[in-house]
Design a protein around this motif. Structure first.
Motif, PDB file in Angstrom:
ATOM      1  N   TRP B 422      -6.737  -0.714  -5.719  1.00 19.92           N
ATOM      2  CA  TRP B 422      -5.318  -0.508  -5.423  1.00 19.92           C
ATOM      3  C   TRP B 422      -5.119  -0.264  -3.928  1.00 19.92           C
ATOM      4  CZ3 TRP B 422      -1.696   4.123  -5.693  1.00 19.92           C
ATOM      5  CH2 TRP B 422      -0.369   3.714  -5.910  1.00 19.92           C
ATOM      6  N   ARG B 424      -2.617  -0.091  -2.186  1.00 20.87           N
ATOM      7  CA  ARG B 424      -1.417   0.674  -1.831  1.00 20.87           C
ATOM      8  C   ARG B 424      -1.700   2.177  -1.666  1.00 20.87           C
ATOM      9  NH1 ARG B 424       2.029   3.009  -0.230  1.00 20.87           N
ATOM     10  NH2 ARG B 424       4.276   2.947  -0.527  1.00 20.87           N
ATOM     11  N   PRO B 478       2.733   2.583   3.337  1.00 18.99           N
ATOM     12  CA  PRO B 478       1.399   2.022   3.103  1.00 18.99           C
ATOM     13  C   PRO B 478       0.563   2.018   4.381  1.00 18.99           C
ATOM     14  CG  PRO B 478       3.097   0.323   2.942  1.00 18.99           C
ATOM     15  CD  PRO B 478       3.804   1.615   3.135  1.00 18.99           C
TER      16      PRO B 478
END
Lengths: 72, 490
Positions: B422, B424, B478
């Motif tokens: 992931w 993010r 992010p």
């Protein structure tokens, strides 16, 4: 199999194997394992509680071995 | 010659052999931190297999495994259950960790996370957490070694002196040879333990009951609750499924991320070596089966042994079994091997982590490579000495400490998964997730009444950790794409 589809196919197989191992993990805890955590039937003299877990251990080895050989 | 002298001499001979192998194995290692900590990334399948196998055969498994099957029956099978899945995550993330390790020169676990999250706080927190988790583990291994010596010599060598002798040997080869010393002694000790486990595990049920089948017949008739899942709890009453299942779960989650094993990923010579180690790991775990037979063989033949962990030495040294002193000596050496092969990896990792991850982030660039290696070695000795002093304190509080340590280690698992799956996830998400998980573990361990259903505190920690990590990551900007691109692997 062409070069471009190779990584995609590998990802698919990896995902399938990951799902298998999550299932195997669930099979070793509540609520699945209690259904099999009985003394009978005995396998080679060993209670089923133990034979079931050893079976899972063996299965884990075989599946990963197949994946390893397939990748080579 | 009295029997105990033969037993003692066999044990001493074994220690000398371990020392010789440990010292000889470090000769070809480069004089760098990478050589000392990661073995110049050159370990072959055999050595890596036995380093991971030693994780199964700790003093806990060799003495505690029979102790559990003896006193708690089927509850002991949880160790096999987590071993079936525990190392599998390595197959998926291990190659990527190894690749990044080569690219950026990592030798510890926290270096990877510190770089990925561009944070000095995360590796420093992980370092503190790891060392706090290692010390009680080391203490238990040392106590085990001392106990062996005391039994062998019928009390002539006290426990404190036994621990000191065994761990002096460990310190010498870890100090001198680093990870290669750990690896090659573990290989020798592992083969030794396998032979011993199967030999005793099949012989004792045969000798006491006429075979494995008749032994379980007798237990099924006398104490059926022992063989039905989930076995018995510490109080001798049937254990809860919540307790059993969460023990499997927390161990399976924590297993693949224990910092001293995780950093062995960097030692693999190449990716096939690493994958092969993961594939064959369950074959090592199978050696726990005869270990459990030993405990079961004592249930009816040796009732009322306290503490239950003493069942294996009790059976082996009993006149009823009548084993020759040479075999008893080999058994004692095996128990020492179990203790030392776990203790050496812990000591080695503790020194590396304290210098690379803690000091390296508090005072970056303050040490040259040569100085780092010198300080890691010094810390190996310091951690060994502190653990040894703690092992001299009698009492049960250590078990509490160990329980406290297992939950926090499992908090590294969600961090590992998101790192690779992931992009993010942000620095703040990872940091607050880790703090939340650790905090929940600490709270529920101190106030166990809050943990519903007898479920392990670490499980609640992992759930809280994951939720906070996801929510905080989504609420914060992010991380830069250029930074994340470095972590893309083939």
């Amino acid at each position: 199999m062409s070069e471009s589809t190779k990584p995609q196919r590998r990802r698919g197989v990896y995902a399938a194997v990951a799902v298998f191992y999550i299932a195997l993990f669930v099979a070793l805890i509540w609520p699945v394992y209690p259904r099999f955590a009985t003394i009978e039937p005995r396998i080679l003299g060993v209670p089923f509680t133990l034979a079931y877990v050893v079976g899972a251990l063996t299965l884990s080895f075989v599946v990963l071995l197949c994946l390893y050989l397939w990748e080579r | 010659m009295p029997a105990w002298v033969i037993v003692f001499l066999v044990t001493l001979g074994y220690l000398f052999l371990s020392l010789a192998i440990g010292l000889a194995s470090g000769r070809h290692q480069s004089e760098t931190t990478e050589g000392y900590v990661a073995g110049d990334r050159s370990l072959n399948f055999l050595v890596l297999y036995f380093i991971m196998g030693a994780s199964v055969f700790s003093a806990f498994a060799f003495l505690g495994g029979p102790g559990w099957s003896y006193s708690r029956g089927a509850a002991a099978f949880y160790i096999l259950a987590y071993a079936a899945v525990g190392l599998v995550p390595w197959y998926f993330f291990g190659p990527r960790v190894a690749e990044l390790g080569r690219r950026f020169g990592y030798v510890t676990q926290a270096e990877l996370f510190g770089h990925r999250f561009d944070s000095r706080a995360i590796p420093a927190i992980l370092a503190v957490l790891s060392i706090f988790a290692f010390v009680p583990y080391l203490v238990i291994q040392m106590k085990g070694a001392g106990y062996v010596f005391s039994v062998v010599t019928e009390g002539r060598v006290p426990e404190w002196a036994g621990s000191a002798i065994a761990y002096a040997v460990v310190l010498i080869y870890v100090f001198r040879s680093g990870v290669l010393g750990v690896g090659w002694t573990n290989t020798f000790q592992g083969i030794f333990m396998m032979v011993l486990a199967w030999g005793l595990g099949l012989y004792l049920p045969y000798k006491l009951h006429g075979g494995v089948g008749p032994m379980f017949d007798a237990i099924a008739a006398a104490a059926p609750d022992m063989l039905r899942g989930p076995g018995l709890g510490a109080d001798g009453q049937p254990w809860s499924w919540g307790g059993y299942s969460s023990s499997v779960a927390i161990s399976a989650l924590g297993f693949s991320v224990w910092p001293h094993y995780f950093m062995k990923i960097y030692t693999a010579r190449d990716l096939p070596t690493l994958k092969k180690t993961v594939v064959f790991y369950p074959t090592f775990a199978l050696f726990l089966v005869p270990i459990m037979f030993i405990g079961f063989s004592g249930v009816l033949a040796f009732p009322g042994v306290v503490p239950a962990d003493a069942i294996l030495p009790t059976i082996v040294t009993s006149a009823q079994i009548g084993l020759p002193p040479l075999i008893v000596g080999l058994f004692c050496a095996g128990a020492l091997a179990a203790s030392m092969s776990t203790g050496d990896a812990l000591l080695h990792a503790a020194g590396s982590i304290a210098i690379k991850d803690f000091w390296g982030n508090i005072q970056p660039d303050s040490l040259s490579d040569t100085e780092q290696r010198k300080w890691i070695r010094t810390l190996v000795v310091v951690v060994g000495a502190v653990s040894y002093l703690l092992s001299l304190i009698p009492g049960q509080s250590l078990v509490g400490l160990l329980l406290l340590s297992y939950g926090p280690i499992a908090q590294i698992f969600p961090l590992t998964v998101v790192t690779f799956l992931w992009p993010r996830v942000t620095r703040e998400g990872a940091l607050f997730g880790l703090l939340t998980g650790g905090g929940i573990c600490l709270l529920l361990t101190l106030v166990p009444e809050l943990a519903w259903g007898g479920v392990h505190a670490g499980i609640y920690g992992v759930v809280g950790n994951t939720l906070v990590m996801v929510v905080v990551s989504l609420l914060t900007p992010p991380m830069k794409a250029e930074h994340l691109e470095q972590f893309a692997t083939s």
